[in-house]
Enzyme design. Structure first.
Site, short mmCIF file in Angstrom:
data_model
loop_
_atom_site.label_atom_id
_atom_site.label_comp_id
_atom_site.label_asym_id
_atom_site.label_seq_id
_atom_site.Cartn_x
_atom_site.Cartn_y
_atom_site.Cartn_z
N GLY A 206 40.49 37.82 47.53
CA GLY A 206 41.25 37.97 48.78
C GLY A 206 40.51 37.44 50.00
N LYS A 224 37.33 28.86 66.64
CA LYS A 224 36.38 29.85 67.19
C LYS A 224 35.33 29.15 68.07
CE LYS A 224 37.07 32.93 63.29
NZ LYS A 224 36.68 33.21 61.90
#
Ligand SMILES: NC(=O)c1ccc[n+]([C@@H]2O[C@H](COP(=O)([O-])OP(=O)(O)OC[C@H]3O[C@@H](n4cnc5c(N)ncnc54)[C@H](OP(=O)(O)O)[C@@H]3O)[C@@H](O)[C@H]2O)c1
Length: 344
Positions: A206, A224
């Site tokens: 995940g 970012k």
């Protein structure tokens, strides 16, 4: 003052924040003088609910976990924008999907809220990477607070560390490992696992999406980097200005060759000033094993601010996860609360 919160987007992060708010309600009231009600939750598939008296968050979390939707309460037909316009809401928590091309739907949510003088806390990188300067102007004009700590390094202090704790010191350069998925893959490859198998493992656990492009081709890290450049170093760069190279070409052979020279390959984001202009870059670099960033492994992230007064200041911590990103939203709300208490 009791804050009325609306959570827009009830996925991993929205639910992470809800869990923290359920578990820490009393402590936040007692220790931080932070009193709140969640008066609305709006999510495209799970549904929208409103209660001016405060929703039962613990029950919603149970419903969503069990049934994948909010049940047992009459749903509202209001859209997310109508929820934001609701006069009872004074903090909008924006946790919808990141879109690095249009910023939507978050950009509209955030603009709308700020223009109405409502405070916004968000983990959504899209709107901040694409329109930080515009959004901060709208916030200023309407005397609203815009918190986005969770857009970089999730709940590990990054943005507020630079703006508040390092106030008065000048940040000369920024270097960091800003993406957990790619750092996990590169760390797995250190043990001889191929890129393909390391990616598969990240997907099973995940850590990576079915379509991993945003992470492995460094779009996420570039967004970012843009946020850090514009917010911390007063730049005015676009996501597309960031020189970007992902990790898809890196082989186990490259990693072994680097290791033989006592180096480690890491996906490094960098922001610096050149000829008076702020520049950003994300690319794989072979770092000497004595470099602090060479030793950041697995899903950990790290960020080094090189400053005039303190030299290097490095933070290391988790860069993803529902609770971690939920904490970023809470830390922004507590900063807002402190600010309002002081002004009162
Ligand atoms: N997960 C992390 O560790 C992490 C860390 C830092 C930052 N972030 C950022 O935080 C944001 C949320 O991440 P997440 O992991 O929680 O994503 P997520 O699990 O996909 O949740 C996003 C939620 O927003 C909902 N949504 C989308 N458009 C909407 C709209 N117009 N109105 C109302 N709801 C809408 C989605 O609805 P449905 O799915 O029901 O359709 C989904 O439940 C993203 O921008 C992400 O990049 C995430």
């Amino acid at each position: 003052m009791v804050y009325n919160l609306a959570i827009i987007g009830f996925g991993t992060v929205g639910q992470g924040l809800a869990r923290i708010l359920v578990n820490k309600k009393d402590l936040l009231e007692r220790n931080n003088n932070f009193k709140f009600k969640v008066v609305a939750i709006s999510d495209i598939i799970k549904g929208t609910v409103i209660d001016q008296n405060g929703l039962n968050l613990a029950k919603f979390l149970q419903d969503v976990q069990k049934e994948g939707k909010i049940s047992g309460i009459k749903k509202s037909d209001f859209s997310s924008v109508e929820i934001i316009e609701n006069s009872a809401v004074n903090i909008v928590v924006e946790t919808t999907w990141t879109n690095l091309e249009t910023g939507e739907p978050g950009l509209t949510h955030i603009k709308k809220a700020l223009a109405l003088g409502k405070h916004v806390v968000t983990t959504n990188k899209g709107p901040i990477a694409l329109a930080y300067n515009e959004l901060s102007k709208i916030a200023k004009v309407h005397n609203a607070f815009l918190g986005f700590e969770g857009t970089v390094l999730s709940g590990t202090p990054a943005i507020n560390l630079a703006l508040r704790n390092l106030a008065g010191a000048s940040v000369k350069t920024i270097r960091g490992i800003l993406n957990s998925t790619t750092n996990y893959i590169l760390t797995q490859m250190e043990t001889g696992t191929t890129y393909r198998n390391a990616l598969k493992r990240a997907q099973t656990l995940g850590y990576a999406e079915a379509d991993p492009k945003m992470d492995v081709e460094a779009y996420d890290a570039a967004a970012k980097t843009t946020i850090l450049a514009n917010v911390v170093m007063n730049g005015n760069i676009k996501v597309t200005d960031v020189i970007r190279k992902g990790i898809t070409d890196i082989t186990v052979h490259d990693i072994r060759t680097a290791n033989l020279k006592r180096k480690k390959i890491k996906l490094i984001a960098k922001v610096w000033r050149e000829n008076g202009r702020i520049q950003g870059q994300v690319s794989p670099k072979a770092l000497s094993s004595t470099d602090i960033l060479a030793n950041i492994n697995g899903t950990l992230n790290a960020l080094t601010y090189s400053t005039d007064l303190l030299n290097d200041v490095t933070v290391i911590g988790r860069g993803a996860g529902g609770i971690e990103a939920g904490y970023a939203l809470l830390s922004d709300m507590l900063a807002l609360n402190q600010k309002l208490i002081k002004n009162f």
